[in-house]
Design a protein around this motif. Structure first.
Motif, mmCIF file in Angstrom:
data_model
loop_
_atom_site.group_PDB
_atom_site.id
_atom_site.type_symbol
_atom_site.label_atom_id
_atom_site.label_comp_id
_atom_site.label_asym_id
_atom_site.label_seq_id
_atom_site.Cartn_x
_atom_site.Cartn_y
_atom_site.Cartn_z
ATOM 1 N N ASP A 70 7.099 0.070 7.392
ATOM 2 C CA ASP A 70 6.568 1.392 7.062
ATOM 3 C C ASP A 70 7.313 1.911 5.835
ATOM 4 O OD1 ASP A 70 6.869 4.504 7.320
ATOM 5 O OD2 ASP A 70 5.079 3.977 8.476
ATOM 6 N N SER A 92 0.863 -1.179 0.000
ATOM 7 C CA SER A 92 0.000 0.000 0.000
ATOM 8 C C SER A 92 0.901 1.231 0.000
ATOM 9 C CB SER A 92 -0.923 0.015 1.220
ATOM 10 O OG SER A 92 -0.206 0.376 2.390
ATOM 11 N N ASP A 93 0.299 2.405 0.033
ATOM 12 C CA ASP A 93 1.084 3.634 0.102
ATOM 13 C C ASP A 93 1.837 3.750 1.423
ATOM 14 O OD1 ASP A 93 0.188 4.347 -2.408
ATOM 15 O OD2 ASP A 93 -1.426 5.621 -1.645
ATOM 16 N N ASN A 94 1.308 3.103 2.476
ATOM 17 C CA ASN A 94 1.890 3.227 3.814
ATOM 18 C C ASN A 94 2.785 2.066 4.234
ATOM 19 O OD1 ASN A 94 0.495 5.678 4.246
ATOM 20 N ND2 ASN A 94 -1.332 4.538 4.837
ATOM 21 N N TYR A 95 2.411 0.852 3.842
ATOM 22 C CA TYR A 95 3.104 -0.333 4.333
ATOM 23 C C TYR A 95 3.416 -1.334 3.224
ATOM 24 C CZ TYR A 95 1.398 1.112 8.961
ATOM 25 O OH TYR A 95 1.121 1.805 10.100
#
Length: 97
Positions: free
Chosen positions: A64, A43-46
């Motif tokens: 992260d 994902s964009d975060n993880y």
């Protein structure tokens, strides 16, 4: 156990997508001593991964993207009668944060 894991992934696929993750299932070569199946999530975060070996051993990790720090890592052994959703509950809770 690995085929059960793959079925569970198929059941969870929509939920994983709703959380904003792209999922990929990767199987080890069949000619090795300890076969495994991996669920890779991005994902964009993880960036996250669950690796499950036929023995029931499993390693869960979440990194992260921005800090490149490991924010979750856990080694568990899954019993054949154990529910995957329960076994991976902490992992998915962290993905939702």
């Amino acid at each position: 156990m690995l085929s059960d894991f793959e079925c569970w992934i198929q059941e969870k696929y929509q939920e994983i997508e709703k959380l904003g993750y792209k999922a990929e299932v990767v199987k080890s070569p069949s000619d090795i001593n300890e076969p495994s199946t991996r669920l890779d999530l991005d994902s964009d975060n993880y960036i996250a991964r669950i690796t499950l070996w036929e023995s029931g051993e499993s390693y869960l990790e979440i990194v992260d993207v921005l800090s490149e720090n490991m924010v979750f890592n856990e080694y568990i052994v899954i019993d054949k009668n154990m529910n995957f959703s329960e076994a991976f509950e902490k992992f998915f809770t962290r993905l939702r944060q």
